[in-house]
Structures are given as structure tokens and as C-alpha cells.
Design an enzyme around this catalytic site. Structure first.
Site, short mmCIF file in Angstrom:
data_model
loop_
_atom_site.label_atom_id
_atom_site.label_comp_id
_atom_site.label_asym_id
_atom_site.label_seq_id
_atom_site.Cartn_x
_atom_site.Cartn_y
_atom_site.Cartn_z
N ASP A 146 0.79 -1.11 -0.01
CA ASP A 146 -0.24 -0.16 -0.03
C ASP A 146 0.85 1.35 -0.06
O ASP A 146 1.99 1.26 0.66
CB ASP A 146 -0.99 -0.03 1.40
CG ASP A 146 -2.09 1.03 1.01
OD1 ASP A 146 -2.16 1.47 0.15
OD2 ASP A 146 -2.91 1.22 1.85
N HIS A 188 2.89 3.69 -8.99
CA HIS A 188 2.59 2.16 -9.30
C HIS A 188 3.72 1.84 -9.90
O HIS A 188 4.48 0.84 -9.79
CB HIS A 188 1.48 1.90 -10.09
CG HIS A 188 0.15 2.38 -9.38
ND1 HIS A 188 -0.26 1.71 -8.23
CD2 HIS A 188 -0.93 2.97 -9.67
CE1 HIS A 188 -1.35 2.07 -7.82
NE2 HIS A 188 -1.84 2.83 -8.79
N LEU A 196 11.13 -20.61 -5.28
CA LEU A 196 10.24 -19.67 -4.41
C LEU A 196 8.94 -19.40 -5.24
O LEU A 196 8.91 -19.51 -6.79
CB LEU A 196 10.77 -18.10 -4.86
CG LEU A 196 9.70 -16.90 -4.32
CD1 LEU A 196 9.43 -16.87 -2.79
CD2 LEU A 196 10.17 -15.50 -4.81
C1 FPP Z 1 -1.69 0.18 -3.56
O1 FPP Z 1 -1.47 1.17 -3.43
C2 FPP Z 1 -1.31 -0.61 -4.41
C3 FPP Z 1 -2.15 -1.27 -5.26
C4 FPP Z 1 -3.56 -1.38 -5.35
C5 FPP Z 1 -1.54 -1.98 -6.54
C6 FPP Z 1 -0.39 -2.57 -6.51
C7 FPP Z 1 0.56 -2.56 -7.45
C8 FPP Z 1 1.92 -2.32 -7.80
C9 FPP Z 1 3.02 -2.56 -6.58
C10 FPP Z 1 2.51 -2.28 -9.06
C11 FPP Z 1 2.24 -3.27 -10.22
C12 FPP Z 1 2.05 -4.57 -9.65
C13 FPP Z 1 2.42 -5.67 -10.45
C14 FPP Z 1 2.41 -7.12 -9.95
C15 FPP Z 1 3.13 -5.47 -11.69
P1 FPP Z 1 -2.80 2.48 -3.47
O2 FPP Z 1 -2.94 2.81 -5.10
O3 FPP Z 1 -3.83 2.04 -2.64
O4 FPP Z 1 -1.91 3.60 -2.62
P2 FPP Z 1 -2.69 4.74 -1.80
O5 FPP Z 1 -3.29 3.81 -0.61
O6 FPP Z 1 -1.52 5.33 -1.39
O7 FPP Z 1 -3.99 5.24 -2.65
#
Ligand code: FPP
Length: 226
Positions: free
Chosen positions: A12, A29, A122
Site C-alpha cells: 500500500d 505504481h 520460490l
Molecule cells: C496500493 O497502493 C497498490 C495497489 C492497489 C497496486 C499494487 C501494484 C503495484 C505494486 C505495481 C504493479 C504490480 C504488479 C504486480 C506489476 P494504493 O494505490 O492503494 O496507494 P494509496 O493508498 O496511496 O492510494
């Protein structure tokens, strides 16, 4: 010292990181993906056998279409670029969640799973279109359909995570102290670690800190101490 076999992560804070440093959630992201690469390396170094990453929840469909498209494009190029490296590094990739994306994307996910199936170093479980409530509802529907007894063993058999041991340690970054519909059944006795860092700022040494903390916890699983 507690043995550590399975780490699950709620990654997150990408959006907030992106807005803070690049004025764009999507840039967060993109940076988050770099953190994924670093954490995979450290996980292998720490001889952990399972890494479960919460990449897209059943609730994430409520985000703006532009952000959803960006995430899936990022994921698609990540998988296409990494498929041979997964094999070189002996990494198995499994998707947990319902694969009801575009036919092209579903096909890619199935292909990566198939091509990495025999790898043993893994196992990465990528939670995509995943939500615990949906997972449990599907499991109960299957039990009903097959007229099977409701038991812990039978429920577990119909989860996406069947044959995967429960996580020992669940890390959530980004300063929020909740599970957000992630592995609710599987984390009944999982140790939780909350980090204030946004996911793009989470480094291998932060993973090591979480592991060290975990190793020194008193896991009793409901028992009393000898
Ligand atoms: C949460 O941060 C993150 C996500 C919903 C997406 C996770 C994706 C990645 C780490 C990158 C792409 C992944 C792959 C597997 C290629 P948020 O957007 O909820 O952040 P916030 O809480 O600050 O809004």
C-alpha cells in the site's frame, strides 16, 4: 527463532507516494514495481519459499478507469518481460483470484503459470482480482454444489490457496492498520507487521527488519507456554 516459510504483503501507498513525489498516482505504481523486484530478490536470499503479493483487489475495480488500465499494462509488460527470468531463477508464479479479465490477459496469466509450474525455489502468489469474501463465497458454493460436508478441511480445499501453507508473516506498508479483504481465512494465526513507509520506499532492509521482528515473536497458536 520462528521458521519463516511464507510472507504475504499488502503493497500500500503507491498512489500517495506518486502524488507526493511525481504528482501522479500512476508514477507511484511504476515505482512500486521496482520495489517488487527488490523484494523478490531479498525473499530468495532469505530462503523464503512463498511470497504472496496483493496486486489488485476485488474492490480496486472502483478506481478510475485510467488507473486500472495503467496497472494492467504495467502488469502485462512485467509478466512478458520476466517470464524467462522467472525460469532462470527457478520461480513459480501462481495467480490467486478470479481470472475474468480480457481473453488476452487471461491467456497470458495461464501461460506464465504453465511455463513456471515446475519451478521450486520460490513461489510467488500474485493476488489479482482477489478478495477473501469472494474466495470464501466461491468455496461455499462449491461445497454446496458437490454436496460436501462443511468442514475446515473441505473449505480450505476450495480456496485459491489450496496446497499453499498459511502465511507466517503478513506485512502491510503505507501506514494503514487493516487487512482489506486479504487472506482473512489464511491469516488466522499469521503475525502482522505494519510499516509506515509507502510501498515504493520499502527497501530490502525493511523486509529484513520485519523478518527480525517476526523471528523474535512468541507464536503460541492458542496454546499456553510449556
Ligand atoms: C496500493 O497502493 C497498490 C495497489 C492497489 C497496486 C499494487 C501494484 C503495484 C505494486 C505495481 C504493479 C504490480 C504488479 C504486480 C506489476 P494504493 O494505490 O492503494 O496507494 P494509496 O493508498 O496511496 O492510494
Amino acid at each position: 527463532m520462528n521458521p519463516l516459510n511464507h510472507v504475504a504483503i499488502i503493497m500500500d501507498g503507491n498512489g500517495r507516494w506518486g502524488l507526493k513525489y511525481k504528482k501522479s498516482r500512476n508514477e507511484g505504481h511504476k515505482e512500486g514495481l521496482i520495489t517488487i523486484e527488490k523484494i523478490i530478490k531479498e525473499t530468495i536470499k532469505q530462503k523464503i519459499k512463498y511470497l504472496t503479493l496483493y496486486a489488485f483487489s476485488t474492490e480496486n475495480w472502483n478506481r478510475p478507469k485510467k488507473e486500472i488500465n495503467y496497472l494492467f499494462n504495467l502488469l502485462e509488460s512485467f509478466l512478458i518481460n520476466r517470464i524467462s527470468e522467472f525460469n532462470n531463477q527457478n520461480i513459480k508464479l501462481k495467480v490467486i483470484g478470479t481470472k475474468n479479465f480480457t481473453p488476452k490477459f487471461n491467456k497470458l496469466l495461464i501461460l506464465v503459470e504453465k511455463k513456471t509450474l515446475k519451478n521450486t525455489k520460490l513461489q510467488i502468489n500474485l493476488a489479482l482480482n482477489y478478495g477473501s469474501k469472494s474466495e470464501l463465497t466461491i468455496a461455499f458454493k462449491n461445497l454446496q454444489k458437490n454436496k460436501e460436508k462443511i468442514s475446515e478441511k473441505n473449505i480450505t480445499k476450495y480456496l485459491y490457496t489450496k496446497n499453499i501453507p498459511d502465511p507466517d508473516l503478513l506485512i502491510r506498508t503505507g501506514s494503514e492498520n487493516r487487512l482489506s479483504n486479504f487472506l482473512l481465512w489464511q491469516s488466522a494465526y499469521t503475525e502482522l507487521f505494519f510499516s509506515k513507509k509507502y510501498w515504493p520506499d520499502f527497501k530490502d532492509e525493511d523486509l529484513c527488519e520485519a523478518i527480525y521482528d517476526f523471528q523474535n515473536r512468541d507464536r503460541r497458536f492458542g496454546r499456553v507456554k510449556d
